[in-house]
Design a protein around this motif. Structure first.
Motif, PDB file in Angstrom:
ATOM      1  N   GLU A   1     -18.664 120.461  40.331  1.00 12.23           N
ATOM      2  CA  GLU A   1     -17.286 120.637  39.879  1.00 12.23           C
ATOM      3  C   GLU A   1     -17.181 121.974  39.128  1.00 12.23           C
ATOM      4  OE1 GLU A   1     -15.200 116.909  38.492  1.00 12.23           O
ATOM      5  OE2 GLU A   1     -17.282 116.258  38.230  1.00 12.23           O
ATOM      6  N   PRO A   2     -17.020 123.064  39.868  1.00 11.79           N
ATOM      7  CA  PRO A   2     -17.009 124.395  39.241  1.00 11.79           C
ATOM      8  C   PRO A   2     -15.954 124.555  38.155  1.00 11.79           C
ATOM      9  CG  PRO A   2     -17.171 124.582  41.624  1.00 11.79           C
ATOM     10  CD  PRO A   2     -16.886 123.147  41.334  1.00 11.79           C
ATOM     11  N   GLN A   3     -14.733 124.068  38.411  1.00 10.11           N
ATOM     12  CA  GLN A   3     -13.659 124.216  37.426  1.00 10.11           C
ATOM     13  C   GLN A   3     -14.013 123.495  36.128  1.00 10.11           C
ATOM     14  OE1 GLN A   3     -10.297 125.820  38.071  1.00 10.11           O
ATOM     15  NE2 GLN A   3     -10.506 125.850  35.848  1.00 10.11           N
ATOM     16  N   LYS A   4     -14.540 122.277  36.256  1.00 10.46           N
ATOM     17  CA  LYS A   4     -14.913 121.495  35.068  1.00 10.46           C
ATOM     18  C   LYS A   4     -16.048 122.179  34.308  1.00 10.46           C
ATOM     19  CE  LYS A   4     -16.367 116.873  33.597  1.00 10.46           C
ATOM     20  NZ  LYS A   4     -16.746 115.507  34.045  1.00 10.46           N
ATOM     21  N   TYR A   5     -17.038 122.682  35.026  1.00  7.60           N
ATOM     22  CA  TYR A   5     -18.162 123.354  34.370  1.00  7.60           C
ATOM     23  C   TYR A   5     -17.686 124.611  33.649  1.00  7.60           C
ATOM     24  CZ  TYR A   5     -22.820 125.278  33.615  1.00  7.60           C
ATOM     25  OH  TYR A   5     -23.957 125.779  33.027  1.00  7.60           O
ATOM     26  N   ASN A   6     -16.789 125.344  34.277  1.00  5.66           N
ATOM     27  CA  ASN A   6     -16.240 126.537  33.631  1.00  5.66           C
ATOM     28  C   ASN A   6     -15.501 126.166  32.350  1.00  5.66           C
ATOM     29  OD1 ASN A   6     -15.256 129.521  33.803  1.00  5.66           O
ATOM     30  ND2 ASN A   6     -13.399 128.326  33.529  1.00  5.66           N
TER      31      ASN A   6
ATOM     32  N   SER B   1      -7.897 129.631  39.497  1.00  3.90           N
ATOM     33  CA  SER B   1      -8.139 130.860  38.746  1.00  3.90           C
ATOM     34  C   SER B   1      -9.630 131.112  38.543  1.00  3.90           C
ATOM     35  CB  SER B   1      -7.434 130.795  37.380  1.00  3.90           C
ATOM     36  OG  SER B   1      -7.933 129.699  36.629  1.00  3.90           O
ATOM     37  N   VAL B   2     -10.453 130.109  38.872  1.00  2.00           N
ATOM     38  CA  VAL B   2     -11.903 130.239  38.784  1.00  2.00           C
ATOM     39  C   VAL B   2     -12.443 130.578  40.164  1.00  2.00           C
ATOM     40  CG1 VAL B   2     -14.065 129.024  38.331  1.00  2.00           C
ATOM     41  CG2 VAL B   2     -12.091 128.641  36.848  1.00  2.00           C
ATOM     42  N   SER B   3     -13.173 131.692  40.258  1.00  2.45           N
ATOM     43  CA  SER B   3     -13.710 132.141  41.537  1.00  2.45           C
ATOM     44  C   SER B   3     -15.156 131.687  41.696  1.00  2.45           C
ATOM     45  CB  SER B   3     -13.647 133.664  41.647  1.00  2.45           C
ATOM     46  OG  SER B   3     -12.312 134.108  41.533  1.00  2.45           O
ATOM     47  N   VAL B   4     -15.482 131.245  42.905  1.00  2.00           N
ATOM     48  CA  VAL B   4     -16.820 130.761  43.225  1.00  2.00           C
ATOM     49  C   VAL B   4     -17.364 131.560  44.395  1.00  2.00           C
ATOM     50  CG1 VAL B   4     -18.178 128.759  43.963  1.00  2.00           C
ATOM     51  CG2 VAL B   4     -16.229 128.444  42.422  1.00  2.00           C
ATOM     52  N   ALA B   5     -18.619 131.990  44.301  1.00  2.00           N
ATOM     53  CA  ALA B   5     -19.226 132.766  45.373  1.00  2.00           C
ATOM     54  C   ALA B   5     -19.186 131.984  46.684  1.00  2.00           C
ATOM     55  CB  ALA B   5     -20.676 133.118  45.019  1.00  2.00           C
ATOM     56  N   GLY B   6     -18.843 132.686  47.767  1.00  5.32           N
ATOM     57  CA  GLY B   6     -18.832 132.052  49.077  1.00  5.32           C
ATOM     58  C   GLY B   6     -17.524 131.411  49.464  1.00  5.32           C
ATOM     59  N   GLU B   7     -16.516 131.470  48.586  1.00  4.94           N
ATOM     60  CA  GLU B   7     -15.220 130.890  48.917  1.00  4.94           C
ATOM     61  C   GLU B   7     -14.605 131.602  50.116  1.00  4.94           C
ATOM     62  OE1 GLU B   7     -12.504 129.366  45.559  1.00  4.94           O
ATOM     63  OE2 GLU B   7     -13.584 131.056  44.678  1.00  4.94           O
ATOM     64  N   SER B   8     -13.899 130.836  50.949  1.00  5.30           N
ATOM     65  CA  SER B   8     -13.290 131.413  52.148  1.00  5.30           C
ATOM     66  C   SER B   8     -12.171 132.398  51.798  1.00  5.30           C
ATOM     67  CB  SER B   8     -12.729 130.298  53.040  1.00  5.30           C
ATOM     68  OG  SER B   8     -11.750 129.541  52.347  1.00  5.30           O
ATOM     69  N   ARG B   9     -11.560 132.242  50.622  1.00  2.09           N
ATOM     70  CA  ARG B   9     -10.468 133.149  50.254  1.00  2.09           C
ATOM     71  C   ARG B   9     -10.979 134.542  49.883  1.00  2.09           C
ATOM     72  NH1 ARG B   9      -8.550 131.537  44.115  1.00  2.09           N
ATOM     73  NH2 ARG B   9     -10.600 131.078  43.250  1.00  2.09           N
ATOM     74  N   ILE B  10     -12.287 134.686  49.594  1.00  2.00           N
ATOM     75  CA  ILE B  10     -12.880 135.998  49.322  1.00  2.00           C
ATOM     76  C   ILE B  10     -13.302 136.608  50.647  1.00  2.00           C
ATOM     77  CG2 ILE B  10     -14.700 137.263  48.129  1.00  2.00           C
ATOM     78  CD1 ILE B  10     -14.835 134.997  46.086  1.00  2.00           C
TER      79      ILE B  10
ATOM     80  N   LEU C   1     -23.365 131.136  39.823  1.00  2.00           N
ATOM     81  CA  LEU C   1     -23.666 129.963  38.999  1.00  2.00           C
ATOM     82  C   LEU C   1     -22.691 128.824  39.296  1.00  2.00           C
ATOM     83  CD1 LEU C   1     -25.098 128.526  36.614  1.00  2.00           C
ATOM     84  CD2 LEU C   1     -23.530 129.731  35.071  1.00  2.00           C
ATOM     85  N   LEU C   2     -21.411 129.163  39.354  1.00  2.00           N
ATOM     86  CA  LEU C   2     -20.392 128.145  39.631  1.00  2.00           C
ATOM     87  C   LEU C   2     -20.553 127.550  41.024  1.00  2.00           C
ATOM     88  CD1 LEU C   2     -17.261 129.839  38.026  1.00  2.00           C
ATOM     89  CD2 LEU C   2     -18.409 127.780  37.223  1.00  2.00           C
TER      90      LEU C   2
ATOM     91  N   ARG D   1     -16.806 142.769  44.831  1.00  2.00           N
ATOM     92  CA  ARG D   1     -17.038 141.946  43.641  1.00  2.00           C
ATOM     93  C   ARG D   1     -18.505 141.997  43.210  1.00  2.00           C
ATOM     94  NH1 ARG D   1     -12.409 138.251  43.338  1.00  2.00           N
ATOM     95  NH2 ARG D   1     -13.569 136.711  42.131  1.00  2.00           N
ATOM     96  N   LYS D   2     -19.414 142.016  44.182  1.00  2.00           N
ATOM     97  CA  LYS D   2     -20.841 142.054  43.854  1.00  2.00           C
ATOM     98  C   LYS D   2     -21.194 143.286  43.040  1.00  2.00           C
ATOM     99  CE  LYS D   2     -25.455 142.103  45.938  1.00  2.00           C
ATOM    100  NZ  LYS D   2     -26.235 142.065  47.202  1.00  2.00           N
ATOM    101  N   TYR D   3     -20.617 144.424  43.434  1.00  2.00           N
ATOM    102  CA  TYR D   3     -20.934 145.688  42.751  1.00  2.00           C
ATOM    103  C   TYR D   3     -19.862 146.090  41.729  1.00  2.00           C
ATOM    104  CZ  TYR D   3     -24.535 146.048  46.296  1.00  2.00           C
ATOM    105  OH  TYR D   3     -25.631 145.797  47.100  1.00  2.00           O
ATOM    106  N   LYS D   4     -18.951 145.154  41.440  1.00  2.00           N
ATOM    107  CA  LYS D   4     -17.899 145.351  40.432  1.00  2.00           C
ATOM    108  C   LYS D   4     -16.951 146.503  40.770  1.00  2.00           C
ATOM    109  CE  LYS D   4     -20.003 142.143  38.060  1.00  2.00           C
ATOM    110  NZ  LYS D   4     -19.502 140.742  38.111  1.00  2.00           N
ATOM    111  N   LEU D   5     -16.915 146.911  42.031  1.00  2.00           N
ATOM    112  CA  LEU D   5     -16.014 147.993  42.416  1.00  2.00           C
ATOM    113  C   LEU D   5     -14.556 147.561  42.369  1.00  2.00           C
ATOM    114  CD1 LEU D   5     -18.000 149.424  45.478  1.00  2.00           C
ATOM    115  CD2 LEU D   5     -17.820 150.408  43.177  1.00  2.00           C
TER     116      LEU D   5
END
Length: 198
Positions: free
Chosen positions: A154-159, A69-78, A148-149, A86-90
């Motif tokens: 560990e993005p999930q843990k940091y979130n 449920s936590v999204s990270v920039a550069g993920e293959s699923r995006i 940031l993530l 997402r960058k421009y919040k459209l």
């Protein structure tokens, strides 16, 4: 907060009227560039007083990715198009319908999935008195949250241990110091990309 409700309904209505060409273009792009899935992403989120509602966004990920449920920039699923949206919040433009329906407000805490709300205890649960928002003071601070993530091991843990508690603190402060003019300032800062404190 009567003025807030009137503002939400009136501005979301005219926002949809004015932005319908943009909504249409984005929908067509998703259909063409991201075939095999829906244009609109629907998900249950927690709203005011802990009630569930269906939130609408433009789809920005591959279908059936089964990710966190936590999204990270550069993920293959995006998808590439999804990254631009997402960058421009459209991708969040369909949430205007949620505001018009009364599920959301323009300003408030971002709506969480049910699991995170279960982590709220004591005074922290007071933020459920607020309607979730398209933007808010925590959204401004973490406007680059996905980037940031992406820097964390560990993005999930940091979130869960840093970002989520800080968002709760910020949203509690917003609840206790709310004013209509604060909402106007937050919306202005969101549109021009400024920090709330500046």
């Amino acid at each position: 907060m009567l003025l807030k409700r009137y503002f939400d309904h009136i501005v979301s209505f005219f926002g949809i009227l004015v932005l319908w060409p943009v909504l249409l273009v984005v929908a067509i792009l998703i259909r063409v560039k991201m075939p095999g899935g829906p244009v609109i992403f629907k998900q249950k989120r927690v709203g005011k007083d802990g009630r569930l509602f269906t939130m609408y966004k433009f789809r920005s990920m591959t279908v059936g990715h089964g990710g966190s449920s936590v999204s990270v920039a550069g993920e293959s699923r995006i998808t590439p198009l999804g990254a631009v949206l997402r960058k421009y919040k459209l991708d969040e433009l369909p949430e205007l319908w949620n505001v018009l329906k009364g599920d959301m407000s323009f300003v408030g805490p971002r709506p969480d999935v049910p699991g995170y709300v279960n982590c709220l205890t004591g005074e922290d649960r007071e933020i459920l008195k607020l309607k979730p928002g398209i933007t808010g003071p925590a959204s401004l601070k973490y406007r680059n949250e996905e980037e940031l993530l992406a820097q964390m091991e560990e993005p999930q843990k940091y979130n869960d241990e840093v970002i989520f508690p800080d968002k709760v603190r910020i949203n509690l402060n917003y609840l206790h110091h709310w004013s209509f003019w604060l909402d106007v300032k937050i919306i202005f800062c969101t549109l021009v990309g400024k920090d709330l404190e500046s």
